[in-house]
Design a protein around this motif. Sequence first.
Motif: not given
Length: 332
Positions: A115-134
């Motif tokens: 469950g937590w990896i699912m939440a982290i995957a969603s968060f990282q996907r947002y960062l990877f698309i729009f804020h990859k520098q983070l």
Amino acid sequence: MSVNSNETSDYDDGGYFILEPSFSKTIKFSFLLSCQIVSTICSLVLFYYSIRLPEIYKKQHNHVIICLLVANFLITTTELPLTLIYIYFGQVIPSSASLCLYWIFMNYLLFTTSGWIMAIASFQRYLFIFHKQLINTRLKHYLPIILPPILLFIWYTSLIFFYPCQQFFDYTQLWCIGACYVYEGTIGTIDWMLSSFTPVVLTIIFNIVLFIRVVHQKFKMRRGRTWRTTRKLALQIFLISFLFLIIYLPLTIFGLIRLWFDPLFLLVLTMVYFAYAIYLVPLLMPFICLISMPEIKIRIKRLFCRGTRVQTILNQQILMTYITRRNVPTHH
């Protein structure tokens, strides 16, 4: 506890009986076992190509998906077999406290980690698309993925093995009726909020935010390579999140109703049916990931097409040999 030839009975901590027809357990066992076999094969295929293909393991956004696959694969191969034994025999076999502790520990740890990896995957996907520098360093990329399993391992080791409560095991109950701390009120509620409520809420929030940003980008940008990449990355996490939420969101809502209003709300249906629905997530996860990984799909299609061509050629050779032999005159 056997009631008659057609029904079996289990009881919950509330002290009343839950009657379940024997054919219902047969259907659950057959369905879960069949799905387990196919899902395990699909996971092994995905692991093979994830290691073999550079276009898979070299892409950062695939790393958390592979970790999610590993967590669900462990559920399918280490925790689910005990559940299948319980369904088939109607009790834990062999009936021992150590096996119950193992079953409880693996169930709590692996499902919460997933469950937590699912939440982290969603968060990282947002960062990877729009804020990859983070997340442009290994520490920023891998730490959020590695940290939850480690912390949850410490959390559940402390609660299951060392929390000061009287542990009682019922070998005729799912997960041996669970760890004793979950019945302790405050700590049980905190654990439920940590293991179920928070990952589900975070997954919903991150996916909603990602969806809004993707839609906004669609109208802001003309369709090109950047938009196609964004759509592909977003669609993959949307599909995986949908599988996760369609199972866990109703169970989380039921949990909130029991916590705030009615402690027995749909409790019988949950213990008899809904509790087993959570296995649909790890069982179906490999197929959702396969659908969202075109690189692997292409390789599998080529493999099948190659096998079909080889079989066709062999059939043609056999047919030509047969025709040739029939047409060769016989000399006496």
